[in-house]
Design an enzyme around this catalytic site. Structure first.
Site, PDB file in Angstrom:
ATOM      1  N   HIS A  50      -1.518 -12.951  -0.643  1.00  0.00           N
ATOM      2  CA  HIS A  50      -2.892 -13.374  -0.371  1.00  0.00           C
ATOM      3  C   HIS A  50      -2.964 -14.855  -0.032  1.00  0.00           C
ATOM      4  O   HIS A  50      -3.871 -15.288   0.681  1.00  0.00           O
ATOM      5  CB  HIS A  50      -3.781 -13.065  -1.576  1.00  0.00           C
ATOM      6  N   HIS A  58       0.811  -1.210   0.000  1.00  0.00           N
ATOM      7  CA  HIS A  58       0.000   0.000   0.000  1.00  0.00           C
ATOM      8  C   HIS A  58       0.851   1.269   0.000  1.00  0.00           C
ATOM      9  O   HIS A  58       0.314   2.355  -0.223  1.00  0.00           O
ATOM     10  CB  HIS A  58      -0.943  -0.010   1.199  1.00  0.00           C
TER      11      HIS A  58
END
Length: 637
Positions: free
Chosen positions: A396, A154
């Site tokens: 993930h 991010h």
């Protein structure tokens, strides 16, 4: 490190260098000069006030012919990443870089939907069901290894979708059906298989990423996507990537960032605008967080990391203000931001990457334990499109189905968008990520271990992502389907094309050892190995020796982090000291750990020295009093 991986790295480096005009000035970056700078910036009709492009007008790409003021005398980064290099590559709101030409169905715009046979590719949801079952196995590391990856992701990537310009876009009809008359060019819904027992209807919402436009408002051909944050590891998720957002995050006339005081301490400031999906308890003092990145509220582990680093910024700023009373608040703020950015880079390159890619991190000269690196401004540090949509989404597969918070083990599905867990249990959330309990030290919960990087993905991500509380089953999303669809939206070529640029031999079939022992599983959903989506192919590869990722994934990670380091003239160990740190300061930054930062800002009795690894005789559980003080701010006086 294998010869093919080094060869691939040299290939991509040579390609970039070959594109550099010979007339470029190659003098050291902090010497005086007045170069003419040409760069592409994605601008908006109104200021980008949220760190992304929410509530802004039409996005387009504009060519500027401008010189950065005081380019060679800058001590500090700009907030939007401009003036880091002469072409402003890597700045916020600029186009992503591509390693390969896009694989759009119509060459220019249409998402990749066609197999090599000419038939339609399998639905992204069908691939998720067949290729990524929810049976993950544990890896002998703490969940902090996964959480740091998301936090850094991010920092460097945020590709806005069209709903950030028009929130009314809907691609699925009533009862999750596919509307026959939907002609919105931004729609690319995910088709649900007829036998899908986890989601309702035949359609999962999916809106395409914003397309860059020329100054006349025309979508670029071929279609290109825009990174709304700076590509550099510089704390964009803490400070934002625009002056407008930074103004919202910073205390007026202060070197510190805004916080909100509660009975349990100082937390992130409150978002005054509606925070998408944020869930608050009734009759409580809960509130949604505001941070440099709008995704802060997605998960308490992420929000806790944001909170930690805002506290660290303010801790450093307070001490520097006392040590440097002659300095303005702006000087203290910028020096603090520079130190925080250096700590993020040090932890990423010296502590985190060697676990991900093993000794390759040292061989590729990514680790910075001694000496200094020389910036190469011929390299484009921009995030590659494939890195954002597939490569750096490998984490993930590491997300566990449960999370340890104090003495509770909580399902991941019950934590999405809930800031209450941070406001009530900040220290316990971060302790759990580090594999310890604040009450009992080491604990035996299985949830303290991160999951392996492999084809398996927890069902909390593939069946219950962002499902609202008390909502009927099937009201959420499937993260794997979203990943695959996003790659197709961006025209990302198939997995085999990336093996090729990494100089690996072509696959002989689904049973090729490069796809590991379960490659034949892909034959149940794909017609050809040349149809395999990049995200899926990367997760099927066996781990390289000493690392936790496969060969092609390793190659692509090395490439991106090499460019992020060498193409950043403010990298923390830069040889240009005017842009960096003194020898003593640099050595002190190298000695600072994430554990020491946690101890400085939390009520934590003990932590392992390396919070990415489990406690062992090589990674002792240590009193926080011993870990505090690693960053000696007197050296920055």
């Amino acid at each position: 490190m294998s010869v093919p991986v080094f060869a691939a790295l040299l290939i991509t480096l040579d390609t970039a260098l070959a594109q550099v005009p010979l007339s470029w000035d190659t003098r050291p970056v902090c010497q005086a000069s007045s170069p003419l700078l040409y760069f592409n910036l994605a601008e908006t009709e109104r200021a980008a006030a949220t760190g992304s492009i929410k509530h802004t007008g039409k996005l387009f790409t504009q060519l500027f012919d401008t010189a950065c003021p005081n380019y060679f005398f800058q001590k500090y980064r700009t907030i939007d990443g401009t003036c880091n290099n002469w072409r402003n590559q890597g700045a916020a709101r600029t186009q992503a870089r591509r390693l390969l030409p896009p694989a759009y169905d119509d060459v220019n715009q249409k998402p990749r939907q066609t197999a090599v046979s000419g038939k339609p590719l399998p639905s992204a949801r069908a691939v998720s069901i067949a290729a990524h079952p929810p049976t993950p196995k544990e890896l002998g590391l703490t969940n902090m290894i996964m959480q740091w990856g998301q936090f850094i992701d991010h920092d460097v990537t945020a590709f806005p979708v069209a709903t950030e310009l028009d929130s009314t876009i809907k691609c699925c009809g009533s009862n999750s059906s596919i509307p026959q008359l939907c002609k919105d060019e931004n729609c690319f819904p995910i088709l649900l298989p007829a036998n899908d027992g986890d989601f309702r209807g035949t359609c999962m919402e999916f809106v395409r990423s914003v397309a860059a436009r020329d100054p006349q408002g025309n979508i670029l051909n071929p279609r290109q996507q825009i990174n709304s944050v700076t590509s550099f590891i510089d704390g964009s998720q803490i400070y934002g990537s625009s002056e407008e957002l930074l103004k919202k995050l910073r205390r007026p006339n202060s070197s510190r960032l805004k916080t909100k005081k509660t009975k349990l301490g100082l937390f992130l400031p409150e978002a005054t605008d509606e925070a998408e999906g944020c869930i608050l308890r009734e009759n409580s003092n809960d509130y949604c967080f505001l941070a440099g990145d709008s995704r802060v509220n997605e998960h308490p582990a992420l929000a806790s990391m944001h909170t930690l680093w805002v506290r660290e910024h303010n801790r450093i700023a307070r001490k520097l203000a006392k040590l440097r009373p002659q300095d303005s608040t702006e000087e203290i703020f910028q020096l603090t931001r520079k130190i925080v950015g250096a700590l993020l880079q040090k932890i990423t390159y010296n502590d985190w990457l060697p676990i991900i890619i093993g000794r390759v991190a040292t061989l590729a000269e990514l680790v910075s334990k001694t000496g200094r690196s020389t910036p190469n401004l011929a390299l484009d540090p921009s995030i590659t499109n494939s890195f954002s949509t597939a490569t750096f989404r490998f984490g993930h597969s590491m997300v566990p189905a449960e999370m340890l918070i104090g003495e509770r083990t909580v399902y991941l599905r019950d934590l999405f968008n809930r800031p209450a867990e941070v406001l009530d249990n900040l220290d316990d959330v971060l302790a759990g990520l580090a594999g310890v309990s604040r009450i009992h030290g080491l604990v035996g919960y299985r949830s303290r271990l991160v999951e392996d990087v492999d084809k398996e993905v927890a069902e909390d991500l593939t069946k219950f992502l962002f499902q609202p509380p008390n909502a009927p089953r099937g009201s959420g999303f499937d993260l794997v389907s979203l990943n695959i669809q996003r790659g197709r939206d961006h025209g990302i070529p198939p997995y085999t094309k990336f093996r090729e640029i990494c100089n690996y031999p072509p696959l002989t079939g689904f049973n090729d050892k490069a796809l590991g022992p379960h490659g034949s599983k892909l034959a149940t959903i794909y017609e050809s190995v040349d149809d395999i989506d990049l995200f899926t192919g990367l997760l099927y590869e066996p781990h390289i020796q000493g690392g936790i990722v496969g060969a092609t994934l390793n190659c692509l990670i090395v490439h991106q982090f090499t460019y992020l380091k060498t193409g950043d003239r403010f990298f923390f160990d830069t040889s240009e000291k005017e842009c960096g740190f003194t020898d003593d300061q640099l050595e002190n930054i190298r000695e600072t750990t994430l554990a020491s930062i946690m101890c400085e800002n939390l009520e934590m009795p003990q932590l392992p020295v390396n919070v990415f690894r489990l406690v062992s005789k090589y990674n002792l559980l240590t009193d926080c009093q011993q870990l505090k003080g690693a960053l000696n701010l007197k050296l920055f006086q």
